[in-house]
Design a protein around this motif. Structure first.
Motif, PDB file in Angstrom:
ATOM      1  N   PRO A   1       0.837  -1.207   0.000  1.00 49.95           N
ATOM      2  CA  PRO A   1       0.000   0.000   0.000  1.00 49.95           C
ATOM      3  C   PRO A   1       0.872   1.256   0.000  1.00 49.95           C
ATOM      4  CG  PRO A   1      -0.813  -1.588   1.603  1.00 49.95           C
ATOM      5  CD  PRO A   1       0.500  -2.116   1.117  1.00 49.95           C
ATOM      6  N   PHE A   2       0.363   2.333  -0.595  1.00 57.46           N
ATOM      7  CA  PHE A   2       1.196   3.523  -0.735  1.00 57.46           C
ATOM      8  C   PHE A   2       1.629   4.079   0.609  1.00 57.46           C
ATOM      9  CE2 PHE A   2       1.886   8.100  -1.008  1.00 57.46           C
ATOM     10  CZ  PHE A   2       2.937   8.108  -1.917  1.00 57.46           C
ATOM     11  N   GLU A   3       0.769   4.059   1.605  1.00 60.88           N
ATOM     12  CA  GLU A   3       1.171   4.591   2.908  1.00 60.88           C
ATOM     13  C   GLU A   3       2.408   3.871   3.425  1.00 60.88           C
ATOM     14  OE1 GLU A   3      -0.378   5.104   7.535  1.00 60.88           O
ATOM     15  OE2 GLU A   3      -1.801   4.469   5.989  1.00 60.88           O
ATOM     16  N   THR A   4       2.435   2.548   3.289  1.00 57.42           N
ATOM     17  CA  THR A   4       3.604   1.775   3.733  1.00 57.42           C
ATOM     18  C   THR A   4       4.837   2.154   2.932  1.00 57.42           C
ATOM     19  OG1 THR A   4       2.171  -0.066   4.361  1.00 57.42           O
ATOM     20  CG2 THR A   4       4.515  -0.546   4.074  1.00 57.42           C
ATOM     21  N   ARG A   5       4.684   2.272   1.612  1.00 59.32           N
ATOM     22  CA  ARG A   5       5.822   2.636   0.765  1.00 59.32           C
ATOM     23  C   ARG A   5       6.332   4.032   1.095  1.00 59.32           C
ATOM     24  NH1 ARG A   5       3.838   2.612  -4.812  1.00 59.32           N
ATOM     25  NH2 ARG A   5       1.729   2.318  -4.008  1.00 59.32           N
ATOM     26  N   PHE A   6       5.400   4.949   1.318  1.00 55.95           N
ATOM     27  CA  PHE A   6       5.794   6.316   1.651  1.00 55.95           C
ATOM     28  C   PHE A   6       6.587   6.351   2.951  1.00 55.95           C
ATOM     29  CE2 PHE A   6       5.050  10.229   4.029  1.00 55.95           C
ATOM     30  CZ  PHE A   6       5.526  11.166   3.136  1.00 55.95           C
ATOM     31  N   ARG A   7       6.086   5.676   3.964  1.00 56.93           N
ATOM     32  CA  ARG A   7       6.778   5.667   5.251  1.00 56.93           C
ATOM     33  C   ARG A   7       8.151   5.013   5.131  1.00 56.93           C
ATOM     34  NH1 ARG A   7       3.546   6.631   9.826  1.00 56.93           N
ATOM     35  NH2 ARG A   7       1.322   6.908   9.388  1.00 56.93           N
ATOM     36  N   ASP A   8       8.213   3.892   4.405  1.00 58.29           N
ATOM     37  CA  ASP A   8       9.493   3.191   4.244  1.00 58.29           C
ATOM     38  C   ASP A   8      10.499   4.043   3.478  1.00 58.29           C
ATOM     39  OD1 ASP A   8       8.441   1.038   5.589  1.00 58.29           O
ATOM     40  OD2 ASP A   8       8.137  -0.204   3.806  1.00 58.29           O
ATOM     41  N   ALA A   9      10.042   4.738   2.433  1.00 57.44           N
ATOM     42  CA  ALA A   9      10.942   5.569   1.625  1.00 57.44           C
ATOM     43  C   ALA A   9      11.456   6.756   2.428  1.00 57.44           C
ATOM     44  CB  ALA A   9      10.223   6.048   0.366  1.00 57.44           C
ATOM     45  N   ALA A  10      10.561   7.401   3.165  1.00 62.28           N
ATOM     46  CA  ALA A  10      10.980   8.538   3.985  1.00 62.28           C
ATOM     47  C   ALA A  10      11.994   8.106   5.026  1.00 62.28           C
ATOM     48  CB  ALA A  10       9.763   9.176   4.651  1.00 62.28           C
ATOM     49  N   LEU A  11      11.743   6.964   5.683  1.00 63.89           N
ATOM     50  CA  LEU A  11      12.671   6.474   6.694  1.00 63.89           C
ATOM     51  C   LEU A  11      14.012   6.092   6.069  1.00 63.89           C
ATOM     52  CD1 LEU A  11      12.968   5.825   9.697  1.00 63.89           C
ATOM     53  CD2 LEU A  11      12.167   3.511   9.196  1.00 63.89           C
ATOM     54  N   ALA A  12      13.978   5.499   4.879  1.00 66.84           N
ATOM     55  CA  ALA A  12      15.219   5.129   4.194  1.00 66.84           C
ATOM     56  C   ALA A  12      16.046   6.370   3.855  1.00 66.84           C
ATOM     57  CB  ALA A  12      14.903   4.343   2.929  1.00 66.84           C
ATOM     58  N   TYR A  13      15.391   7.443   3.427  1.00 69.88           N
ATOM     59  CA  TYR A  13      16.100   8.679   3.105  1.00 69.88           C
ATOM     60  C   TYR A  13      16.767   9.244   4.356  1.00 69.88           C
ATOM     61  CZ  TYR A  13      17.093  13.330   1.294  1.00 69.88           C
ATOM     62  OH  TYR A  13      17.735  14.489   0.920  1.00 69.88           O
ATOM     63  N   ILE A  14      16.007   9.318   5.447  1.00 69.36           N
ATOM     64  CA  ILE A  14      16.551   9.884   6.681  1.00 69.36           C
ATOM     65  C   ILE A  14      17.704   9.028   7.195  1.00 69.36           C
ATOM     66  CG2 ILE A  14      16.016  10.470   9.076  1.00 69.36           C
ATOM     67  CD1 ILE A  14      13.114  11.033   8.099  1.00 69.36           C
ATOM     68  N   GLU A  15      17.550   7.712   7.117  1.00 71.73           N
ATOM     69  CA  GLU A  15      18.613   6.819   7.577  1.00 71.73           C
ATOM     70  C   GLU A  15      19.882   7.005   6.743  1.00 71.73           C
ATOM     71  OE1 GLU A  15      19.226   2.157   8.878  1.00 71.73           O
ATOM     72  OE2 GLU A  15      17.570   2.695   7.549  1.00 71.73           O
ATOM     73  N   PHE A  16      19.734   7.165   5.427  1.00 71.40           N
ATOM     74  CA  PHE A  16      20.895   7.414   4.576  1.00 71.40           C
ATOM     75  C   PHE A  16      21.597   8.702   5.014  1.00 71.40           C
ATOM     76  CE2 PHE A  16      23.089   9.198   0.944  1.00 71.40           C
ATOM     77  CZ  PHE A  16      23.699   8.098   0.351  1.00 71.40           C
ATOM     78  N   ALA A  17      20.811   9.743   5.287  1.00 64.40           N
ATOM     79  CA  ALA A  17      21.395  11.021   5.699  1.00 64.40           C
ATOM     80  C   ALA A  17      22.124  10.908   7.031  1.00 64.40           C
ATOM     81  CB  ALA A  17      20.294  12.076   5.793  1.00 64.40           C
ATOM     82  N   VAL A  18      21.559  10.152   7.960  1.00 63.64           N
ATOM     83  CA  VAL A  18      22.192   9.977   9.268  1.00 63.64           C
ATOM     84  C   VAL A  18      23.484   9.177   9.142  1.00 63.64           C
ATOM     85  CG1 VAL A  18      21.923   8.881  11.534  1.00 63.64           C
ATOM     86  CG2 VAL A  18      20.046  10.214  10.553  1.00 63.64           C
ATOM     87  N   ASN A  19      23.466   8.169   8.283  1.00 65.03           N
ATOM     88  CA  ASN A  19      24.645   7.315   8.126  1.00 65.03           C
ATOM     89  C   ASN A  19      25.731   7.944   7.260  1.00 65.03           C
ATOM     90  OD1 ASN A  19      23.558   5.267   9.695  1.00 65.03           O
ATOM     91  ND2 ASN A  19      22.628   4.221   7.958  1.00 65.03           N
ATOM     92  N   HIS A  20      25.349   8.863   6.370  1.00 62.02           N
ATOM     93  CA  HIS A  20      26.313   9.470   5.441  1.00 62.02           C
ATOM     94  C   HIS A  20      26.133  10.991   5.383  1.00 62.02           C
ATOM     95  CE1 HIS A  20      26.949   5.342   4.110  1.00 62.02           C
ATOM     96  NE2 HIS A  20      25.664   5.240   3.861  1.00 62.02           N
TER      97      HIS A  20
END
Length: 208
Positions: free
Chosen positions: A90-109
């Motif tokens: 579902p889009f809500e799940t994809r949206f949440r996962d994508a946003a979290l992945a972006y933030i995690e990338f920023a925190v790690n790099h």
């Protein structure tokens, strides 16, 4: 960067086909540890054990190396986000996962992310870099537009909704990577921001 010991063998021409990838990996590691200020293409060449001329065949100067690093970073980030948005969830799940992945990338790099967004504004930025720098917002806009057609996102201009959503989680990413969350774990800040953003995207319920 340590100087080679006295009596070290002179730099040698590189004889295998992986020099570009090895220079990029060393540069990536150097930026992660120290930032871009001390990054030197000559020093990287010495570290690998090749002549500066050998490295220059892949990167004409330091800016070309920074451009390539930014491209590599955007390719990794965009690839991860595209895989999430292209899933059947579902889009809500994809949206949440994508946003979290972006933030995690920023925190790690964090240092690499700063380089990525700075490098694409350089006058000599490659077309590939300029295209990739817009990929996150472009992909999110497309995903939101499709979700609107399926009734999973409220009506509105898809690009505007995507821009506001991106601004929210990019802002959290910047705060987290800059240690500006005043003790709040970045995961908690990310989930709060994502929840707040989703409330603005969710379809409006019929008024009784």
């Amino acid at each position: 960067m340590n100087e080679p010991p006295t009596g070290a063998q002179p730099e040698r021409p590189y004889h295998h086909g992986h020099l570009r990838a090895e220079l990029l990996q060393l540069a990536w590691n150097s930026i992660e540890l120290e930032g871009i200020e001390g990054l030197s293409l000559r020093a990287l060449a010495r570290q690998v054990g090749v002549s500066h001329g050998a490295s220059a065949r892949h990167f004409k100067d330091r800016q070309a190396l920074l451009d390539a690093l930014a491209v590599t970073g955007f390719e990794q980030l965009s690839g991860a986000l595209e895989r999430i948005f292209q899933s059947a969830l579902p889009f809500e799940t994809r949206f949440r996962d994508a946003a979290l992945a972006y933030i995690e990338f920023a925190v790690n790099h964090p240092k690499l992310l700063r380089l990525m967004y700075a490098a694409h504004l350089h006058p000599e930025a490659s077309d590939r870099l300029k295209e990739l720098a817009c990929a996150t917002l472009r992909n999110m806009t497309g995903a939101i537009a499709l979700a609107q057609e399926a009734g999973e996102v409220r009506v509105g201009e898809a690009k505007e909704l995507a821009l506001i959503a991106f601004a929210n989680f990019h802002g959290v990413a910047k705060l987290a990577s800059g240690d500006l969350l005043q003790g709040m774990p970045w995961q908690d800040a990310a989930h709060l921001s994502i929840q707040f953003t989703w409330q603005g995207l969710a379809p409006r319920k019929e008024q009784s």
